[in-house]
Scaffold this motif. Structure first.
Motif, mmCIF file in Angstrom:
data_model
loop_
_atom_site.group_PDB
_atom_site.id
_atom_site.type_symbol
_atom_site.label_atom_id
_atom_site.label_comp_id
_atom_site.label_asym_id
_atom_site.label_seq_id
_atom_site.Cartn_x
_atom_site.Cartn_y
_atom_site.Cartn_z
ATOM 1 N N ASP A 115 17.861 17.345 30.213
ATOM 2 C CA ASP A 115 16.817 16.797 29.329
ATOM 3 C C ASP A 115 16.246 15.490 29.885
ATOM 4 O OD1 ASP A 115 16.780 18.793 27.534
ATOM 5 O OD2 ASP A 115 17.875 17.750 25.946
ATOM 6 N N TYR A 117 8.398 29.399 24.827
ATOM 7 C CA TYR A 117 8.413 29.871 23.435
ATOM 8 C C TYR A 117 6.996 30.206 22.977
ATOM 9 C CZ TYR A 117 8.717 29.779 18.367
ATOM 10 O OH TYR A 117 8.613 30.110 17.050
ATOM 11 N N ASP A 131 13.224 24.127 12.629
ATOM 12 C CA ASP A 131 11.880 24.669 12.797
ATOM 13 C C ASP A 131 11.994 26.134 13.234
ATOM 14 O OD1 ASP A 131 12.050 24.842 15.616
ATOM 15 O OD2 ASP A 131 11.469 22.750 15.831
ATOM 16 N N GLU A 132 10.848 26.780 13.385
ATOM 17 C CA GLU A 132 10.866 28.223 13.627
ATOM 18 C C GLU A 132 11.579 28.615 14.919
ATOM 19 O OE1 GLU A 132 6.536 28.724 13.501
ATOM 20 O OE2 GLU A 132 6.597 28.901 15.683
ATOM 21 N N ARG A 133 11.422 27.803 15.971
ATOM 22 C CA ARG A 133 12.091 28.131 17.237
ATOM 23 C C ARG A 133 13.603 27.954 17.115
ATOM 24 N NH1 ARG A 133 14.277 25.716 21.357
ATOM 25 N NH2 ARG A 133 13.982 23.746 20.278
ATOM 26 N N GLN A 134 14.007 26.885 16.418
ATOM 27 C CA GLN A 134 15.439 26.645 16.243
ATOM 28 C C GLN A 134 16.089 27.757 15.411
ATOM 29 O OE1 GLN A 134 14.949 22.639 14.727
ATOM 30 N NE2 GLN A 134 16.009 21.801 16.493
ATOM 31 N N TYR A 143 20.494 22.660 17.533
ATOM 32 C CA TYR A 143 21.733 22.033 17.070
ATOM 33 C C TYR A 143 22.018 22.368 15.619
ATOM 34 C CZ TYR A 143 21.153 19.197 21.191
ATOM 35 O OH TYR A 143 20.973 18.781 22.470
ATOM 36 N N LYS A 180 -1.042 20.762 26.772
ATOM 37 C CA LYS A 180 -0.548 19.504 27.341
ATOM 38 C C LYS A 180 -1.689 18.516 27.579
ATOM 39 C CE LYS A 180 2.792 18.001 30.773
ATOM 40 N NZ LYS A 180 3.692 18.434 31.835
ATOM 41 N N GLU A 239 18.643 23.779 22.203
ATOM 42 C CA GLU A 239 18.232 22.743 21.257
ATOM 43 C C GLU A 239 18.139 23.235 19.816
ATOM 44 O OE1 GLU A 239 15.308 22.984 23.633
ATOM 45 O OE2 GLU A 239 16.036 21.596 25.146
ATOM 46 N N GLU A 283 13.967 16.156 32.730
ATOM 47 C CA GLU A 283 12.687 16.691 32.238
ATOM 48 C C GLU A 283 11.819 15.579 31.658
ATOM 49 O OE1 GLU A 283 13.214 19.927 29.553
ATOM 50 O OE2 GLU A 283 13.620 21.356 31.144
ATOM 51 N N ASP A 284 12.459 14.672 30.926
ATOM 52 C CA ASP A 284 11.719 13.548 30.338
ATOM 53 C C ASP A 284 11.124 12.649 31.418
ATOM 54 O OD1 ASP A 284 12.201 14.441 27.844
ATOM 55 O OD2 ASP A 284 13.841 13.041 27.394
ATOM 56 N N ARG A 344 13.602 14.019 9.824
ATOM 57 C CA ARG A 344 13.362 15.442 9.938
ATOM 58 C C ARG A 344 14.584 16.146 10.539
ATOM 59 N NH1 ARG A 344 13.001 18.677 12.932
ATOM 60 N NH2 ARG A 344 12.649 20.716 12.058
ATOM 61 N N ASN A 402 5.670 18.865 12.130
ATOM 62 C CA ASN A 402 6.984 19.079 11.522
ATOM 63 C C ASN A 402 7.867 20.088 12.269
ATOM 64 O OD1 ASN A 402 8.793 18.280 9.581
ATOM 65 N ND2 ASN A 402 8.252 19.937 8.172
ATOM 66 N N VAL A 403 7.946 19.898 13.586
ATOM 67 C CA VAL A 403 8.902 20.675 14.389
ATOM 68 C C VAL A 403 9.647 19.682 15.286
ATOM 69 C CG1 VAL A 403 7.564 22.826 14.423
ATOM 70 C CG2 VAL A 403 7.215 21.147 16.236
ATOM 71 N N SER A 404 10.594 20.176 16.068
ATOM 72 C CA SER A 404 11.328 19.283 16.971
ATOM 73 C C SER A 404 10.520 19.074 18.256
ATOM 74 C CB SER A 404 12.697 19.882 17.302
ATOM 75 O OG SER A 404 12.526 21.101 17.962
ATOM 76 N N ARG A 405 10.833 17.969 18.948
ATOM 77 C CA ARG A 405 10.137 17.678 20.204
ATOM 78 C C ARG A 405 10.383 18.790 21.222
ATOM 79 N NH1 ARG A 405 11.037 16.281 25.107
ATOM 80 N NH2 ARG A 405 13.285 16.290 24.819
ATOM 81 N N GLN A 406 11.582 19.341 21.180
ATOM 82 C CA GLN A 406 11.925 20.392 22.134
ATOM 83 C C GLN A 406 11.081 21.644 21.935
ATOM 84 O OE1 GLN A 406 14.149 18.678 20.352
ATOM 85 N NE2 GLN A 406 15.608 17.752 21.765
ATOM 86 N N THR A 407 10.651 21.865 20.689
ATOM 87 C CA THR A 407 9.810 23.039 20.416
ATOM 88 C C THR A 407 8.442 22.866 21.067
ATOM 89 O OG1 THR A 407 10.988 23.522 18.374
ATOM 90 C CG2 THR A 407 8.775 24.425 18.562
ATOM 91 N N GLN A 441 7.993 14.060 32.936
ATOM 92 C CA GLN A 441 6.786 14.087 32.094
ATOM 93 C C GLN A 441 5.851 12.904 32.317
ATOM 94 O OE1 GLN A 441 7.114 14.584 27.958
ATOM 95 N NE2 GLN A 441 7.289 16.778 28.125
ATOM 96 N N ARG A 488 23.475 12.799 17.753
ATOM 97 C CA ARG A 488 24.098 13.408 18.920
ATOM 98 C C ARG A 488 25.202 12.553 19.526
ATOM 99 N NH1 ARG A 488 18.703 15.657 21.923
ATOM 100 N NH2 ARG A 488 17.751 16.459 20.041
#
Lengths: 177, 63
Positions: free
Chosen positions: A170, B39, A38-41, A102, B7, A100, A173-174, A33, B25-30, A177, A110
């Motif tokens: 990052d 966002y 995606d929409e945010r990117q 990219y 979450k 993010e 943050e990971d 993928r 079908n989006v990125s993990r960051q989204t 989680q 990366r």
């Protein structure tokens, strides 16, 4: 630029091309993928283009203004173009990395991207040291087009630093989680 | 504002951010940005997430 430097530069350029082609091939073959944002990117990239466009305008306006106010030629046209392009590209890339978004097809590549960026930064730093030693960047108080190496060195070093800081943030943050 | 409901719904299904991201079908960051409240997703993405987590829009996204 010596023959050795030219060879190194061409090799690095070739490596960039190989990385892009390899990433594009992998994404098609394995259906990773990374062939679409995606929409945010897309939103991030839209903002990045917006910022770099307005930065370019402001930079050109400021350069014209300073030259007309001082009534003195302080920067060559090609230097204006080079610095303007490096500034815009830098803002675009750094904003995309930080948020993010990219640029394709590097989303899943990366590590290679980072290694190549570091190599390119080192190369341009060495070129710019040569230029500084030769004193060709500023001639008779005028910034010349020979500032290209220095501008590119600053650009690639900044991208490396932003990339590294983003990776650290990052990772933290990971872990949280 | 953090979306803790998203979450917890994801965690209840033992799904990582990456798993959910792959499914919609989006990125993990989204997904991360949505959970952190950084966002605001489109209705299309909201519906896709709700379908994957077997929740309604009200349950996950309505105040």
């Amino acid at each position: 630029m010596s023959d050795y430097s030219t060879g190194f530069f061409v090799g690095l350029l070739f490596a960039w091309i190989v990385i892009f082609i390899n990433a594009a091939y992998r994404s098609r073959k394995h259906g990773e993928r990374n062939d679409d944002y995606d929409e945010r990117q897309m939103l991030v990239r839209y903002r990045a283009y917006q910022y770099c466009f307005f930065l370019m305008i402001v930079f050109l306006a400021c350069t014209c203004l300073v030259e007309s106010v001082l009534d003195k030629h302080i920067i060559d046209t090609d230097a204006v173009a080079i610095i303007g392009i490096c500034l815009s590209v830098g803002v675009h890339v750094c904003y995309c990395i930080w948020n993010e978004g990219y640029f394709l097809p590097l989303n899943n590549n990366r590590k290679s991207f980072f290694i190549l960026t570091v190599a390119t930064a080192i190369l341009f730093i060495s070129f710019s040291i040569q230029s500084v030693q030769q004193g060709t960047i500023i001639v008779d108080g005028v910034l010349t087009g020979n500032c290209m190496e220095l501008a590119c060195a600053v650009l690639f070093t900044t991208v490396c630093i932003v990339f590294l800081i983003k990776r650290i943030v990052d990772k933290k943050e990971d872990e949280q989680q | 504002m953090k979306n803790l409901r998203l979450k917890s719904a994801r965690a209840a299904l033992d799904m990582s951010q990456q798993d959910l991201a792959n499914r919609v079908n989006v990125s993990r960051q989204t997904i991360n940005a949505i959970e952190k409240g950084d966002y605001n997703p489109t209705i299309k993405l909201c519906i896709a997430i709700c379908r994957e987590l077997d929740k309604t829009l009200d349950e996950l996204f309505w105040e």
